[in-house]
Write an enzyme that holds these catalytic residues in place. Sequence first.
Site, PDB file in Angstrom:
ATOM      1  N   GLN A 177       0.879  -1.219  -0.043  1.00 19.27           N
ATOM      2  CA  GLN A 177      -0.164   0.011  -0.084  1.00 19.27           C
ATOM      3  C   GLN A 177       0.837   1.257  -0.181  1.00 19.27           C
ATOM      4  O   GLN A 177       0.328   2.186  -0.340  1.00 19.27           O
ATOM      5  CB  GLN A 177      -1.014  -0.119   1.333  1.00 19.27           C
ATOM      6  CG  GLN A 177      -1.876  -1.028   1.458  1.00 19.27           C
ATOM      7  CD  GLN A 177      -2.945  -0.977   0.086  1.00 19.27           C
ATOM      8  OE1 GLN A 177      -3.174   0.303  -0.318  1.00 19.27           O
ATOM      9  NE2 GLN A 177      -3.629  -2.001  -0.042  1.00 19.27           N
ATOM     10  N   SER A 197       3.137  -4.638  -5.090  1.00 22.26           N
ATOM     11  CA  SER A 197       2.125  -5.232  -6.287  1.00 22.26           C
ATOM     12  C   SER A 197       1.745  -4.227  -7.354  1.00 22.26           C
ATOM     13  O   SER A 197       1.438  -3.212  -6.731  1.00 22.26           O
ATOM     14  CB  SER A 197       1.177  -5.753  -5.377  1.00 22.26           C
ATOM     15  OG  SER A 197      -0.120  -6.271  -6.111  1.00 22.26           O
ATOM     16  N   CYS A 323      -9.536  -8.497   0.708  1.00 21.65           N
ATOM     17  CA  CYS A 323      -9.610  -9.679   0.615  1.00 21.65           C
ATOM     18  C   CYS A 323     -10.478 -10.285   1.808  1.00 21.65           C
ATOM     19  O   CYS A 323     -10.861 -11.547   1.818  1.00 21.65           O
ATOM     20  CB  CYS A 323      -8.104 -10.107   0.965  1.00 21.65           C
ATOM     21  SG  CYS A 323      -6.725  -9.530   0.168  1.00 21.65           S
TER      22      CYS A 323
HETATM   23  N1  PLP Z   1      -0.354  -6.707   1.407  1.00 21.46           N
HETATM   24  C1  PLP Z   1      -1.147  -5.678   1.416  1.00 21.46           C
HETATM   25  C2  PLP Z   1      -0.911  -4.401   2.613  1.00 21.46           C
HETATM   26  C3  PLP Z   1      -2.204  -5.533   0.680  1.00 21.46           C
HETATM   27  O1  PLP Z   1      -3.125  -4.370   0.873  1.00 21.46           O
HETATM   28  C4  PLP Z   1      -2.531  -6.441  -0.247  1.00 21.46           C
HETATM   29  C5  PLP Z   1      -3.927  -6.509  -1.039  1.00 21.46           C
HETATM   30  O2  PLP Z   1      -4.934  -5.938  -0.620  1.00 21.46           O
HETATM   31  C6  PLP Z   1      -1.622  -7.585  -0.299  1.00 21.46           C
HETATM   32  C7  PLP Z   1      -0.594  -7.693   0.519  1.00 21.46           C
HETATM   33  C8  PLP Z   1      -1.820  -8.687  -1.351  1.00 21.46           C
HETATM   34  O3  PLP Z   1      -1.380  -8.283  -2.930  1.00 21.46           O
HETATM   35  P1  PLP Z   1      -1.828  -8.860  -4.013  1.00 21.46           P
HETATM   36  O4  PLP Z   1      -3.317  -8.661  -4.338  1.00 21.46           O
HETATM   37  O5  PLP Z   1      -1.237  -8.486  -4.997  1.00 21.46           O
HETATM   38  O6  PLP Z   1      -1.687 -10.428  -3.692  1.00 21.46           O
END
Ligand code: PLP
Length: 389
Positions: A177, A197, A323
């Site tokens: 983020q 990401s 998620c």
């Molecule tokens: N870490 C954080 C802080 C996130 O906000 C997210 C996604 O919401 C992820 C990891 C996971 O990333 P990705 O969607 O690329 O797997």
Amino acid sequence: MIYLDNAATTPMKKEVVDAMLPYLYENFGNPSSIYQIAQKNKKAINDAREEVAKYLGAKPSEIYFTSGGTESDNWAIKGIAEANNAKGNHIITSKIEHHAVLHTCEYLEKNGYEVTYLDVDEFGQISIDDLKNAIRDTTILITIMYANNEIGTIMPVREIGEVASENKIIFHTDAVQAVGQISIDVKANKIDLLSLSAHKINGPKGVGALYIRNGIKIENFMHGGGQERGKRGGTENVAGIVGLGVAMKYAYANFERKILHLASLRNKLVEGIIKNIPYTKINGHLSDRLPNNVNISFEFVEGESLLLLLDMNGVCASSGSACTSGSLDPSHVLLSIGLPHEKAHGSVRFTIGSDTTVEDINEVISTLPSIVKRMRDMSPLYENFINQK
Ligand code: PLP
């Protein structure tokens, strides 16, 4: 539509899609092959690697492409745990990490590792004293996020890096983020591994990167061919990687101006909500905060229902991390900063993007009060509260 869920994902930039298209059509060669169309792809991957490295203050040889933030977090944590288990089996993290970190730590606990989950204060920051006190002779990894995905709080990363380095402990940070919202310098902050990401910075989904400082001992996560210098097998997602490189460039183009713009929209939205709607409270740190994040608790309101009504008015927001939305449990982040269940349930996250306009924010500010009033008018809890006043 007013899209205020940019922490969940972002729309792809046209420039990113345009840069990717040739790698989905004519430049289809396998980058490991020796003929020219394939070698062009190898070069495209390495150009993207340089671009990503540049904005982190890293060397291109320290960037490894992955399938996204979740894989980067898994690789960093499991890979460090496995490669360093002769030294120790203890990991330190925080209670408000993304599930990609928390569930990986829980998995390791089932396999003989010990994990300390640090508390956070009411604003979502860990205490450096708690961190120092948690260190054991067996501590091999500190994994603490750069900025939180739900409440936008920025962790004291520089101090964490100092403590880790003084104690010769490896420091990983989930910066999924933070990238594109904060200028990042892995060396100045003594970060050994960093996850990012593409889809959070107007790039494609399913691609990300892990920065691994040269010299760090880490086990492979994916076993396969010799791609990514033998550390992450699998034919590369060439178009995705090219997209990540271009997205990174735009995420840091006119950076100061972009941040000021995001922060002014954020402040306008916060003020507009707090001023016009009673019994509301902002969650997260007031100053150590991502410029695009607004997280508000609306008392006597059910967050999920508020989201549905917002959606009917063309506004996309979120009530927790992308998620976990879909689950009825209150967010672990909001509970960790001390919110009671009912306030956690009444919390909504608005995350601003580079396409958000002042008109969008004004529209939300003018629509929200009547939606919240409608919901409160139907709430027996609110009725009781008003009658008792
Ligand atoms: N870490 C954080 C802080 C996130 O906000 C997210 C996604 O919401 C992820 C990891 C996971 O990333 P990705 O969607 O690329 O797997």
